[in-house]
Scaffold this active site. Structure first.
Site, PDB file in Angstrom:
ATOM      1  N   SER A   1       0.811  -1.226   0.000  1.00 39.42           N
ATOM      2  CA  SER A   1       0.000   0.000   0.000  1.00 39.42           C
ATOM      3  C   SER A   1       0.845   1.277   0.000  1.00 39.42           C
ATOM      4  O   SER A   1       0.521   2.214  -0.734  1.00 39.42           O
ATOM      5  CB  SER A   1      -0.973   0.000   1.184  1.00 39.42           C
TER       6      SER A   1
ATOM      7  N   THR B   1      -5.257  -3.341   7.826  1.00 39.22           N
ATOM      8  CA  THR B   1      -5.202  -4.706   7.317  1.00 39.22           C
ATOM      9  C   THR B   1      -5.210  -5.696   8.481  1.00 39.22           C
ATOM     10  O   THR B   1      -5.449  -5.314   9.636  1.00 39.22           O
ATOM     11  CB  THR B   1      -4.007  -4.888   6.338  1.00 39.22           C
TER      12      THR B   1
ATOM     13  N   LYS C   1      -9.290  -5.113  11.207  1.00 41.73           N
ATOM     14  CA  LYS C   1     -10.398  -4.452  10.492  1.00 41.73           C
ATOM     15  C   LYS C   1     -11.683  -4.371  11.315  1.00 41.73           C
ATOM     16  O   LYS C   1     -12.467  -3.432  11.145  1.00 41.73           O
ATOM     17  CB  LYS C   1     -10.676  -5.181   9.180  1.00 41.73           C
TER      18      LYS C   1
ATOM     19  N   ASN D   1     -11.792  -0.947   6.379  1.00 40.84           N
ATOM     20  CA  ASN D   1     -10.398  -1.025   5.908  1.00 40.84           C
ATOM     21  C   ASN D   1      -9.842   0.342   5.530  1.00 40.84           C
ATOM     22  O   ASN D   1      -8.666   0.452   5.196  1.00 40.84           O
ATOM     23  CB  ASN D   1     -10.266  -1.987   4.719  1.00 40.84           C
TER      24      ASN D   1
ATOM     25  N   ALA E   1     -13.167 -16.898   7.906  1.00 36.86           N
ATOM     26  CA  ALA E   1     -14.376 -16.240   8.412  1.00 36.86           C
ATOM     27  C   ALA E   1     -14.026 -14.929   9.122  1.00 36.86           C
ATOM     28  O   ALA E   1     -14.740 -14.490  10.014  1.00 36.86           O
ATOM     29  CB  ALA E   1     -15.103 -17.178   9.367  1.00 36.86           C
TER      30      ALA E   1
ATOM     31  N   GLY F   1      -4.090 -11.972  -4.942  1.00 35.10           N
ATOM     32  CA  GLY F   1      -4.860 -10.816  -4.482  1.00 35.10           C
ATOM     33  C   GLY F   1      -4.429  -9.475  -5.064  1.00 35.10           C
ATOM     34  O   GLY F   1      -4.890  -8.438  -4.586  1.00 35.10           O
TER      35      GLY F   1
HETATM   36  P1  NDP Z   1      -8.698 -11.872   9.914  1.00 30.93           P
HETATM   37  O1  NDP Z   1      -7.627 -11.925  10.932  1.00 30.93           O
HETATM   38  O2  NDP Z   1      -9.919 -11.053  10.162  1.00 30.93           O
HETATM   39  O3  NDP Z   1      -9.202 -13.408   9.615  1.00 30.93           O
HETATM   40  C1  NDP Z   1      -8.279 -14.423   9.410  1.00 30.93           C
HETATM   41  C2  NDP Z   1      -9.001 -15.721   9.075  1.00 30.93           C
HETATM   42  O4  NDP Z   1      -7.983 -16.653   8.715  1.00 30.93           O
HETATM   43  C3  NDP Z   1      -9.799 -16.347  10.209  1.00 30.93           C
HETATM   44  O5  NDP Z   1     -10.944 -16.958   9.668  1.00 30.93           O
HETATM   45  C4  NDP Z   1      -8.833 -17.422  10.769  1.00 30.93           C
HETATM   46  O6  NDP Z   1      -9.497 -18.536  11.325  1.00 30.93           O
HETATM   47  C5  NDP Z   1      -8.138 -17.834   9.490  1.00 30.93           C
HETATM   48  N1  NDP Z   1      -6.806 -18.377   9.701  1.00 30.93           N
HETATM   49  C6  NDP Z   1      -5.703 -17.734  10.195  1.00 30.93           C
HETATM   50  N2  NDP Z   1      -4.623 -18.550  10.176  1.00 30.93           N
HETATM   51  C7  NDP Z   1      -5.051 -19.732   9.653  1.00 30.93           C
HETATM   52  C8  NDP Z   1      -4.408 -20.971   9.367  1.00 30.93           C
HETATM   53  N3  NDP Z   1      -3.104 -21.143   9.619  1.00 30.93           N
HETATM   54  N4  NDP Z   1      -5.139 -21.955   8.817  1.00 30.93           N
HETATM   55  C9  NDP Z   1      -6.446 -21.774   8.543  1.00 30.93           C
HETATM   56  N5  NDP Z   1      -7.131 -20.636   8.806  1.00 30.93           N
HETATM   57  C10 NDP Z   1      -6.428 -19.619   9.349  1.00 30.93           C
HETATM   58  O7  NDP Z   1      -7.975 -11.457   8.540  1.00 30.93           O
HETATM   59  P2  NDP Z   1      -8.517 -10.577   7.306  1.00 30.93           P
HETATM   60  O8  NDP Z   1      -9.842 -11.101   6.887  1.00 30.93           O
HETATM   61  O9  NDP Z   1      -8.390  -9.137   7.605  1.00 30.93           O
HETATM   62  O10 NDP Z   1      -7.414 -10.896   6.169  1.00 30.93           O
HETATM   63  C11 NDP Z   1      -7.269 -12.204   5.678  1.00 30.93           C
HETATM   64  C12 NDP Z   1      -6.260 -12.267   4.542  1.00 30.93           C
HETATM   65  O11 NDP Z   1      -6.699 -11.536   3.406  1.00 30.93           O
HETATM   66  C13 NDP Z   1      -4.877 -11.713   4.895  1.00 30.93           C
HETATM   67  O12 NDP Z   1      -3.919 -12.593   4.367  1.00 30.93           O
HETATM   68  C14 NDP Z   1      -4.847 -10.370   4.180  1.00 30.93           C
HETATM   69  O13 NDP Z   1      -3.513 -10.018   3.854  1.00 30.93           O
HETATM   70  C15 NDP Z   1      -5.657 -10.680   2.938  1.00 30.93           C
HETATM   71  N6  NDP Z   1      -6.272  -9.479   2.331  1.00 30.93           N
HETATM   72  C16 NDP Z   1      -5.875  -9.053   1.094  1.00 30.93           C
HETATM   73  C17 NDP Z   1      -6.459  -7.963   0.505  1.00 30.93           C
HETATM   74  C18 NDP Z   1      -6.025  -7.520  -0.859  1.00 30.93           C
HETATM   75  O14 NDP Z   1      -6.269  -6.373  -1.209  1.00 30.93           O
HETATM   76  N7  NDP Z   1      -5.469  -8.378  -1.658  1.00 30.93           N
HETATM   77  C19 NDP Z   1      -7.514  -7.167   1.158  1.00 30.93           C
HETATM   78  C20 NDP Z   1      -7.887  -7.725   2.421  1.00 30.93           C
HETATM   79  C21 NDP Z   1      -7.256  -8.818   2.997  1.00 30.93           C
HETATM   80  P3  NDP Z   1     -10.008 -18.581  12.869  1.00 30.93           P
HETATM   81  O15 NDP Z   1     -11.354 -17.877  12.884  1.00 30.93           O
HETATM   82  O16 NDP Z   1     -10.097 -20.042  13.161  1.00 30.93           O
HETATM   83  O17 NDP Z   1      -8.968 -17.873  13.690  1.00 30.93           O
END
Ligand code: NDP
Length: 263
Positions: free
Chosen positions: A16, A59, A63, A84, A121, A228
């Site tokens: 970013s 990020t 969020k 975001n 999720a 992404g």
């Molecule tokens: P959150 O922290 O809100 O959610 C993370 C999710 O990933 C949860 O559901 C968690 O499960 C799960 N998780 C984490 N580690 C593992 C693992 N080792 N195995 C399986 N599940 C796992 O994150 P965000 O939603 O904010 O972001 C998620 C991803 O999306 C990031 O990698 C971010 O960089 C990417 N992203 C990219 C964007 C882009 O513009 N390209 C924009 C937004 C996000 P649990 O509920 O069990 O903890």
């Protein structure tokens, strides 16, 4: 000069700063965009104002904390409870969400998307599921743990944990977990992922800048996939429009931001 930043943990991978600074520099907008490693999401608001920021992006994993930190939340962010993009409007913190529309831009080239499986999720999954539902797309959600699935049940999505998963066929499977971001993990056990890959036309990963283990498997199985990067571009253009309060043209922002991907 205005100052902007991205908050996250981790945040060192974020493109970013490069994207937004390319726009500011090449379009002569007097601003600078930096990054802030934030460990505690509850400190977001005080850190934002202590740094004297005009705006910011947020990020993983802050969020949902960003939503709570705002004085006012507008548009789609209000529906989904995930922010975001932050704007300092006369000392008030205003929240927006540009991720979901950024993702819709990214999958424009995928045809006939009527049924999607979301892996994860978290905040991104919430934004995407809500947006897909607005498009009347059938949505299933598979997450490692159960705690965060109630939001998706309320949206009338099919929801599963790794233990309860029932395989179906999908047009698109999207990884929104952070598995593969700073490690080499798959978003679910390999056996599950392989069965899912055999039952989808397209794969997308929200993670950008690397071929995640999930995308490596998609590639090995000859499935059309994308990382992404386009989502990042889509959400970035929309965030930048908010940062400059529409004083720059969208097509100019998009051109300069897209150029930064070549750097
Ligand atoms: P959150 O922290 O809100 O959610 C993370 C999710 O990933 C949860 O559901 C968690 O499960 C799960 N998780 C984490 N580690 C593992 C693992 N080792 N195995 C399986 N599940 C796992 O994150 P965000 O939603 O904010 O972001 C998620 C991803 O999306 C990031 O990698 C971010 O960089 C990417 N992203 C990219 C964007 C882009 O513009 N390209 C924009 C937004 C996000 P649990 O509920 O069990 O903890």
């Amino acid at each position: 000069m205005k100052l902007f930043s991205i908050f996250g943990n981790p945040v060192s991978h974020s493109r970013s700063p490069l994207m937004h600074n390319s726009v500011f520099k090449n379009l002569n907008y007097s601003a600078c965009y930096t990054r802030t490693h934030l460990l505690d999401g509850t400190k977001l608001k005080e850190t934002f104002f202590a740094l004297g920021l005009s705006g910011a992006n947020v990020t993983v994993p802050h969020k949902e904390a960003a939503f709570k930190a705002c004085d006012e939340v507008r548009g789609f962010a209000k529906t989904v409870g995930v922010v975001n993009t932050l704007i300092n409007e006369n000392g008030k913190l205003i929240g927006y969400n540009t991720d979901a529309d950024g993702f819709m831009y990214a999958i424009e080239e995928f045809e006939n998307i009527k049924k999607i499986l979301i892996l994860g999720a978290g905040g991104t999954a919430k934004a995407l599921a809500t947006r897909f539902k607005q498009e009347r797309i059938e949505v299933s959600v598979l997450n490692r743990s159960e705690g965060r699935l109630s939001f998706f049940n309320d949206l009338a999505c099919q929801t599963y944990t790794w233990d309860t998963f029932e395989l179906s066929s999908y047009d698109l499977v999207v990884n929104t977990t952070s598995a593969g971001l700073a490690d080499e993990e798959l978003p679910a056990p390999k056996k599950l992922i392989l069965s899912i890959l055999k039952n989808t036309n397209y794969i997308a990963d929200a993670i950008y800048g690397k071929l995640t283990p999930f995308l490596q498997l998609a590639s090995q199985n000859n499935i059309t996939y994308k990382d992404g990067a386009d989502m990042l571009l889509g959400q970035g253009v929309l965030a930048n429009e908010l940062f400059v309060n529409a004083t720059l043209k969208k097509e100019d922002i998009k051109r300069e931001m897209a150029m930064s991907f070549l750097l």
